[in-house]
Design an enzyme around this catalytic site. Sequence first.
Site, PDB file in Angstrom:
ATOM      1  N   LYS A 109     -12.281   5.836 -10.278  1.00 31.20           N
ATOM      2  CA  LYS A 109     -11.879   6.756  -9.446  1.00 31.20           C
ATOM      3  C   LYS A 109     -12.096   7.986 -10.278  1.00 31.20           C
ATOM      4  CE  LYS A 109      -7.628   9.114  -7.718  1.00 31.20           C
ATOM      5  NZ  LYS A 109      -6.311   8.943  -7.205  1.00 31.20           N
ATOM      6  N   LYS A 154     -14.251   5.702  -5.839  1.00 32.48           N
ATOM      7  CA  LYS A 154     -13.958   7.026  -5.078  1.00 32.48           C
ATOM      8  C   LYS A 154     -14.367   8.255  -5.898  1.00 32.48           C
ATOM      9  CE  LYS A 154      -9.376   8.702  -3.995  1.00 32.48           C
ATOM     10  NZ  LYS A 154      -8.035   9.069  -4.248  1.00 32.48           N
TER      11      LYS A 154
HETATM   12  C1  PBG Z   1      -3.333  10.057  -5.896  1.00 28.53           C
HETATM   13  C2  PBG Z   1      -4.404   9.946  -4.913  1.00 28.53           C
HETATM   14  C3  PBG Z   1      -5.347  10.955  -4.619  1.00 28.53           C
HETATM   15  C4  PBG Z   1      -6.167  10.422  -3.448  1.00 28.53           C
HETATM   16  C5  PBG Z   1      -5.689   9.180  -3.102  1.00 28.53           C
HETATM   17  N1  PBG Z   1      -4.349   8.898  -3.962  1.00 28.53           N
HETATM   18  C6  PBG Z   1      -5.531  12.280  -4.938  1.00 28.53           C
HETATM   19  C7  PBG Z   1      -5.636  12.494  -6.525  1.00 28.53           C
HETATM   20  O1  PBG Z   1      -6.050  11.583  -7.293  1.00 28.53           O
HETATM   21  O2  PBG Z   1      -5.226  13.593  -6.978  1.00 28.53           O
HETATM   22  C8  PBG Z   1      -7.265  11.186  -2.906  1.00 28.53           C
HETATM   23  C9  PBG Z   1      -7.486  10.776  -1.672  1.00 28.53           C
HETATM   24  C10 PBG Z   1      -8.409  11.741  -0.817  1.00 28.53           C
HETATM   25  O3  PBG Z   1      -8.867  12.819  -1.043  1.00 28.53           O
HETATM   26  O4  PBG Z   1      -8.636  11.428   0.558  1.00 28.53           O
HETATM   27  N2  PBG Z   1      -3.047   9.141  -6.561  1.00 28.53           N
END
Ligand code: PBG
Length: 321
Positions: A194, A247
Amino acid sequence: MRQRPRRNRKSPFVRALVRETSVGLNDLVYPLFICEGKDIKQEIGALKENYRFSIDRALEEIQSCLALGLKAFILFPVVDHKHKDKTGTYSYSEDCFYLKAIQRFKAKFPQAVFISDVALDPYSVDGHDGLVEKGEILNDESLEVLAKMALAQARAGIDVIGPSDMMDGRVGYIREALDAQGFTQVSIMSYTAKYASVFYGPFRDALDSAPKAGDKKTYQMDPTNALEALREAELDQSEGADFLMVKPALHYLDVIAKLKTASHLPIVAYHVSGEYAMLYNAFSEDLDSGIDETLHCIKRAGADLVITYFAKRYAKYLKSL
Ligand code: PBG
């Protein structure tokens, strides 16, 4: 010329025979934003055609998605500020609406697959995924809260736990906590690679979960790195993950491809909110073709599953063909 690649493109049926990649309803996961209250279906400004649903309206939405052939949903809680604190206690409290939502969804649709979100940001006044002390995001101390959250979700009946927090060691810690309580059949879909991406903007707007101070770069990955994703994948796999996620998706297709060859676990690509908005706003007429191409390319890179805000729209499109 002996070799004429165009022969394999000469008609729709020939092209269909030589297609290397397909996208079907079994490959898609649909994100749903769940909020407290009754009879709420509120469009999210930054994520057009996506909504915040109260539990009752979410039940209708899930029903209509299942009727289209979608099978898997990833659930995100929209938490009112009054429930937020420093340590995210609401996430595992008995009256947490997100846990009630999981219970209700599983009771009504036992066959559907529900994936949770495990991270502190929706529940925390700091808006970070772990505990914050003097501006630092604590790792080991956060694991305990994340495991509590995961256990509460398991008790509520979740099928798959989705740790999106990027703390070190959390997959193993959560796996042990689940197993110790007899939840050996609850899976873990780890947000393995991520990245600290600007493409999460619309999602943070939807949840009002942006960090109050600093950024997420001490735990989410640097977009310039790919080897590090392989390291994270090795760790998650050895800690007991059932799915590995990359991601965002589109700018990270090389990472998806690398993970696919490095692991035998299913690879999940999260086509995130900023990518959705980018595509959504780029087309006035040919959006469905744009979605079709995008999803095929993400799968071609090596993804087995795609989490996308377009899932329902794409399911309707497939049906219309
Ligand atoms: C937070 C989380 C995020 C997303 C999914 N879970 C945002 C972040 O890490 O700030 C983002 C998903 C998206 O942008 O579609 N734990």
